[in-house]
Structure formats: C-alpha cells, structure tokens
Design a protein around this motif. Structure first.
Motif, PDB file in Angstrom:
ATOM      1  N   GLY A  78       0.523  -1.059   0.108  1.00 36.39           N
ATOM      2  CA  GLY A  78      -0.228  -0.232   0.435  1.00 36.39           C
ATOM      3  C   GLY A  78       0.684   1.009  -0.206  1.00 36.39           C
ATOM      4  O   GLY A  78      -0.244   2.381   0.138  1.00 36.39           O
ATOM      5  N   ASP A  79       2.213   1.349  -0.392  1.00 37.15           N
ATOM      6  CA  ASP A  79       3.076   2.206  -0.713  1.00 37.15           C
ATOM      7  C   ASP A  79       4.008   2.611  -1.710  1.00 37.15           C
ATOM      8  O   ASP A  79       4.345   1.423  -1.919  1.00 37.15           O
ATOM      9  N   ALA A  80       3.042   3.185  -2.330  1.00 38.06           N
ATOM     10  CA  ALA A  80       3.434   3.892  -3.932  1.00 38.06           C
ATOM     11  C   ALA A  80       5.277   3.995  -3.973  1.00 38.06           C
ATOM     12  O   ALA A  80       5.924   4.121  -4.892  1.00 38.06           O
ATOM     13  N   THR A  81       6.514   4.543  -2.432  1.00 39.62           N
ATOM     14  CA  THR A  81       6.875   5.117  -2.866  1.00 39.62           C
ATOM     15  C   THR A  81       8.285   3.437  -2.248  1.00 39.62           C
ATOM     16  O   THR A  81       9.300   3.759  -1.656  1.00 39.62           O
ATOM     17  N   ALA A  82       7.310   2.409  -2.305  1.00 38.53           N
ATOM     18  CA  ALA A  82       8.432   0.813  -2.114  1.00 38.53           C
ATOM     19  C   ALA A  82       9.198   0.815  -2.837  1.00 38.53           C
ATOM     20  O   ALA A  82       8.385   0.687  -3.884  1.00 38.53           O
ATOM     21  N   VAL A  83      10.306   0.545  -2.892  1.00 39.58           N
ATOM     22  CA  VAL A  83      11.589  -0.309  -3.874  1.00 39.58           C
ATOM     23  C   VAL A  83      11.322   0.861  -4.904  1.00 39.58           C
ATOM     24  O   VAL A  83      10.417   0.592  -6.287  1.00 39.58           O
ATOM     25  N   ASP A  84      11.824   1.546  -4.974  1.00 39.10           N
ATOM     26  CA  ASP A  84      11.903   2.751  -5.676  1.00 39.10           C
ATOM     27  C   ASP A  84      12.849   1.841  -7.408  1.00 39.10           C
ATOM     28  O   ASP A  84      13.220   1.050  -6.954  1.00 39.10           O
ATOM     29  N   ALA A  85      12.967   2.632  -8.476  1.00 37.64           N
ATOM     30  CA  ALA A  85      13.204   2.303  -9.460  1.00 37.64           C
ATOM     31  C   ALA A  85      14.860   2.284  -8.973  1.00 37.64           C
ATOM     32  O   ALA A  85      15.926   1.524  -9.220  1.00 37.64           O
TER      33      ALA A  85
END
Lengths: 445, 445
Positions: free
Chosen positions: B332-339
C-alpha cells in the motif's frame, strides 16, 4: 471469376473460439476486411489457388489484442513522476504538467507513439480516454488502428474544454464525425465519481442513450474513493451510478479495485463491464483487484494497460501475464485465471466489453480480420510443450512480427507499413525539453 | 608501448555506484577482463587513441544483471504443468518428469537454452541449482557465462546421485574442478528444510567451511512449510538452520515468502542473504514475500527468476519490475522499492549475495567487465524523461543488444558470438517429443 483473397499460413492458429482450441497447419482466409474461412492449409491451397499467400511458418496467429483502458497521449509523460501514490502523483505532478503541456499537438504526437507501442506488441484496438478526443480519432484513422475514443466529461475546466457544456457539445460533434467510421467509435468518458457531479451524470446518461454509445469511467480505483464518496454523496460510487441508470452492459467500469459485497451484486445484476489494470493499480499502490471473485461472479472482465505515466508500458501481453500471476498469488489459488482465461481476457472479453463480441475478439468466419502473429522461434518460447501456456506465461510482446487491422497489414516483419517508426520516435523525443520549459525546441502548438 | 584497451562509448552509463548516478557521453575503458577507466568520452578519445572503439550511440551501458536463483535445465520443462499449486506441481508433474528425463544431455541442452535466454535479456551471471552440476559448470564455461553452480544436496536418490554421500562426494569433486576457474564457482545447494535431514545439514555446514563455499537453499517458500517443519522438528526452518550454524553472509535463503517476526530478527542478526523470486511465488500461489519489510530490516535482497517451469521466463528485468510493482501494491506504499532500489537488486545486491561485491555489480574501476547495453531507441522507452525509471518500468529485455562477460563480447548487435542461437533452439525443440515418450527422436542419452 472468384474473389481474390489472402491466405495466412501460420504454424498454429489460436482462434479463441471455440474455447481451448489450437489449430496446427491451418489457413486463415481474408477477403477484404473479413475472415472468410478457416481450413486445413492443404485444402486452402487447392481451393483458393489464386489467393495471395502469406507464409508464417514459425508463428502463431491469434486475434489482435484489445486494450480496454489507456490514455495514449500520456506516453509523452512516461516516467516524469514514478514511485508516488495516486493522489500525489495526479495532483502534484500529472495535472500541473497537463495544464502546461496539453495541446492538440501533444495529443497527436503522444497518440502516435502509443499506437506504435501497442501495434508492435500485438494490440489492434484500444479504448481511449483523454483530452482532444477528436485529435485522437483523427490519428487512429490515419494510423489504421481500431479505437473506441472516449470523450472526457468532467466538471472542471481543462486545456481542452472549459466545462461540462463544452464537453457535451464536443461529444455530440465527435459522435457525428465518426458515425460511419469503420475503425473509430466515440464513447463517453466521465472521469470518475469524485470529479463528475449529479447533473453531469444525468447528461451523460441521456446522451449515451440518445447516441447509442458506450460509457467508460474510472470507478473504485482506491479505497479512499469510497470513503470520500460516502461522505459527499451519502452512498458509495456504484450505488450513485446505478441511481442514474448508468450501470449495465454499455457501461465499462475501469479499475474496480475495491468493490464490496453489495457492489459485486450490483455489477452482476446489471451486467456491467469491467476493465482490469493490474500494473497501474500496483504501481500507484491503489491495491489489488479481486479478479478471481469478479470472474466467479460471472462478470465480464477485460484488461487495460492504463496510461504510460502510471504503468509504464502499453504491453497487453505483459499486462495479462501480470493479471494471471497476481490473481494466483493474491488469492492463494494457483488454478485461478489459467492461461486460457487470460487469453480470453485480452481478446473476446475485451470485444464483449466494447459491445463488439459479434465482430471482434476471436478468429471466426464473418468476423473482422484484426489479427496478430507472434513468432515462436525464440529462447523464451522454446521448447513448445503447450502453445497457450507459452503465449501467456513465456512469450515476449517483442515476438509479435505481423499485425492486421480490418484486413490491412499494418505491421510486416516488425516494420510499420504506413509510417516510419523513427519519425514517430523523433517527434516524441522533443517533449522532455518542452516539459522542462526549454524554449529552444519551440512551444507546443 | 601502452596496453591496448577497448573504449565503450554509450549515450548513457548507469554505474550503480555511486548510487543514483547517470553519466552522459562518458566512456568505459576495458583492459582484459577489467574495467580500467570511466571518463568523459572526449577525454577518452584523446587519452586512448589506440584503443578499439565500440559505438553505442543510442544505448545505456550498465552492469550485467545477476540472476540469484534458477534451475536452468528446467527450460526444457517450460509450460508442461501450469496453473497448479506448488506441492501438486512438484509431486505430480515435475518430479515424475525429471525421473524419466533428467540425464547429462537434458541438463546440457537445457542449460544452453537458459543461458541463451538470460544472455539475450542482459543477465551475465546466474546462481544455479540442479542435478548434474558438473555438466552445468562445463556448459557455462563453454558458453562464456559467469555462474555459481550449486550442487544439490538431498537425502533421496535422484537420477543424478543415489543419496547424500554421493551428493557430497560430487560436491567435493566439483569444488576441486572449478577451484581456479575465472567464470565458474561451486556452491552447496541443500534443496529445502523439508527434504534435508539433520545429518545432511551437519555435513553441508562442515563442507562449506572446509571448502569456503556459499550455501544456497529454498527456505519458507510456502506457509505450509513452517507448519510441517514445526511438526517434524519442533521448530521453524530458520531456527533449525541456525542451530547448525548455517545462517550468515555465506548463506543465501531463496524465496523467504513467509518469515515471521522472529525469523526477520534471525536473518538480520546473522546477515543472511536473500533471493526474491516474485513471479514464481505468484504463479505457484506460494504467497507474496514482504519485500519492503525485509529491506527495511537492512537485509540484502537480490532477485531470482526461479526455473522456467514455474515462471516461465528467465527475464530478470521483467522480474525486478514485478518485484517493485508488487512491493508497492501489496504494502500500500507507492514509494516502496523505487527504481533505484530495483536497479540495485539485480546488480550490486546480487553481487553481494554471492560474496562478489568487490568484483561485480557496479561499473567501478578495477571491477570485472560484466556489462550489458540496452538500446533506448524504442517505443517503450521514448521519450526519455528519467533514465533509471525508463529502464525499470518501461524497457523490454529484448532491447538489450550487447553483452560482455569478463570483457568478452558474447552478444553483439543481438547475435551470439560463440554459438548459433538457431542450433541451441533446435536442440531444445527435440525435448517435447521425448517428454511424450516418442521414441522416434531417440532417447535422452
């Protein structure tokens, strides 16, 4: 004298209907824009000696795939704002960028880039939702791709229209323009329950009935949408849409990540169509759509890539692979959404969702010849134990080599026949500088 | 006279270290198998006028990717049994097929097919676990690919070894064979806690210390594993492994889908390495690994494709894209594991997990020249707003055009330099008939 047709001679045919069928060494005969016959290759060569022959010796021929939800021009915003939640992504990055950049030229350039990406990856038809739909319709016609072009209906002013009445007027105009178009349909795209008021919903319902067009709308993409909607309207989004008579076979609900039990019943009772966009939902952390339950409820679910700003690929094969894998992993049932169901989702289910089940989505005599050929001679698809499984779980979309829309070969041995890919890429390559506000590349006109 | 090197002249360099770096119009100089210099292209051409030049004008050059977990020969079983849960898939389909088919020839043919698929998709090093590891080591050396070849340790008899002592003897033999091999390492691969008894674990621990080799093992792939293990051993798998001193920086725990809080602590305290295989875990409905929590605990996590019978692609770029998207959607966290984190996972994290952080995983002077070049001039990666984002979220692995291992260009403009792809595919194409028991193609020798 007999009509001259074209015989496509693939190694395998995946007709989609009858379900679960693989035909080997069969020919598909096209006459004009239609599928005229499916028969053993040997018989075809005897019966139609005058036909043009297209050899596809290491290929599987299947229906062109149908992308049920995208925002084509957003290919030009691919990668401008990643790793962000939906609200922040939309309000702090995408909407401001659109206010600055979106023009007829932006829409034309972005739509061409999107169609290039979709065609190269085996998609022949897309259900669109973006500003300047009249430009998108024009570009799709010029490109030769099949499109259901949604006219955005939204209460706020946009770079394209200054409010509801302008949206509705342009919708009527587009409906008239494409009335007799063999490739392009118009549909109505009210943005979402949280951006469209009751009056607008009434107008949409009336216009859809009058013009006999479909409606496509983002619904329950996030959990917050329901909460906010209940506070604002005293009911959930689907209850409100049903009050205006919007739910039904002509209504395509996009995303549907957070339906509750009552919503599931509403969707089933009304036969509402669904577009599943798994990668966009994951990337924006919107959640995981309960696909197995939706299918178990007898609902028709197709697949959309969403726009390239939130996916970031318009690759329907990777999209449906993700849908199948995610359904298994999130439900704990490895049998959920098998390879045959996945194939249906990007072909016949997509056709049904657009009201075109009798024309598209399977290789059957009398249907329109929207076709895609995938080359199987590749490391990822060898050895070949089960064709349908190799296609869904192993193949890369880059293996699509040839694509026909309405009988016209738009992709031949991976080359466009109407355009030059490098020219389309060069147009697109100007936009990052415009995005940064660099005047030297010239304004967006 | 100065040593002659090779100057690679890409449009962009993604060195991975320093973190978050993109270099434009820089050159990478190779001398022998090493990275000798990274410097502006202009300066390089002046300083090294005698060097061989390789133009990569529309490409990004990055470290070759490291596949932390696969069973290469299982490419020959790709698609034989899909849409099934792990236990049924393994016991009713894969194990019986292996009993019938697995021979040195099966392993050689399947390994070559797997290396073809991996090399074409930008992978230069793989951590392997399958029968006949001596054959896999031989094939990797012949192919020119870097491999950490795991010797299976399992109590039951297999087509390759009739029990524990045979496994251990072959492990010692392989360790001796590859002792001075620049490309191939040996490691120990006890299959899983539920297939390896205490005595075997003791022997593995002792042999790993004596031979200074790594250990790689499937751990907590399913929720059932913990339950069964607690019934059989009175403790969870990680507690038992720790009792034998197996956990630590030289131990690679593969899958780790179902760690509890105590397990997380054990992994962190011991610095145990992790291999995440998201697509295989989804497809077999094993569950969703809590990747964001594992990373937050400071653990080193790389990515593996698993074998082609359960994925079904050995495509590390699609794998890490799935890992990043799934981490966002499931947490639920769109910032998790960024590019950037995703890029690390398939490069430097993989190198660290194999104990090779000082040699591989980033483009730094003195490190080994294992490199991959991806062509950016493609619909999916244009326009180019943010390079790292385009690579992780948009690029297709088919855009990799050139690959070097230990300074040797094994892939040149998408063509193998040591082998003919069609020949490798033809070898693989014989196996479905053997799988069906068709004698006409000849037995597996």
């Amino acid at each position: 004298m007999a009509v001259r047709g074209t015989l496509l001679l693939p190694q395998f045919l995946l007709p989609v209907r009858p379900a679960g069928t693989v035909l080997e060494h069969h020919a598909l005969r096209m006459v004009g824009d239609r599928i005229d016959a499916l028969l053993p290759a040997e018989d075809a060569l005897v019966r139609f000696p005058e036909d043009l022959q297209v050899a596809l010796p290491r290929h599987v021929l299947m229906p062109g795939m149908i992308n049920l939800h995208t925002h084509s021009p957003m290919t030009l915003l691919r990668g401008v704002a990643d790793d962000l939640p939906l609200a922040q992504w939309l309000q702090d990055h995408i909407w401001p960028a659109e206010q600055r950049l979106v023009t007829a030229q932006f829409v034309a350039d972005g739509t061409r880039l999107a169609m290039l990406e979709m065609l190269l990856s085996g998609t022949t038809c897309f259900n669109e939702q973006y500003f300047f739909p009249e430009v998108i319709a024009r570009e799709a016609r010029a490109f030769g791709m099949r499109a259901s072009v949604g006219v955005p209906i939204i209460n706020v002013a946009t770079p394209w229209a200054d409010g509801l009445q302008a949206c509705l007027a342009r919708a009527e105009a587009l409906m008239e323009t494409v009335a007799d178009d063999p490739l392009v349909d118009a549909c109505l795209s009210p943005h979402a329950p949280y951006t469209v008021d009751d009056h607008a919903l009434q107008e949409v319902a009336a216009l859809a009935v009058a013009g006999q067009v479909q409606i496509s709308m983002h619904v329950l993409e996030t959990a917050a949408e329901r909460v906010q909607h209940e506070q604002t309207h005293g009911m959930g989004p689907l209850a409100r849409l049903q009050r205006f008579g919007l739910l039904g076979p002509d209504f395509l609900a996009v995303h549907m990540v957070h339906p509750d039990a009552e919503d599931m019943q509403r969707l089933a009772d009304t036969g509402t169509q669904l577009a599943h966009c798994p990668k966009s939902n994951l990337k924006l952390a919107s959640g995981i759509c309960p696909l197995p339950q939706l299918l178990a409820a007898g609902l028709n679910v197709g697949v959309g890539t969403d726009g390239a700003a939130s996916n970031n690929r318009l690759d329907l094969l990777e999209e449906v692979r993700t849908a199948a894998l995610l359904a298994k992993g999130s439900s704990g049932d490895a049998t959920a959404v098998d390879a045959w169901q996945a194939l249906d989702m990007v072909t016949i289910n997509g056709a049904r969702a657009l009201g075109k089940e009798t024309q598209l989505g399977s290789l059957e005599v009398g249907k329109i010849a929207d076709l895609a050929a995938l080359e199987l001679q590749a490391a990822a698809t060898q050895p070949l134990h089960q064709l349908h499984s190799q296609l869904i779980y192993s193949a890369s979309s880059s293996q699509f080599s040839d694509v026909w829309v309405a009988g016209e070969r738009l992709l031949k041995d991976r080359q466009l026949t109407r355009f030059h890919a490098d020219q389309l890429l060069a147009e697109a390559a100007l936009w990052p500088a415009r995005f940064r506000g660099d005047a030297s590349v010239g304004p967006s006109l």
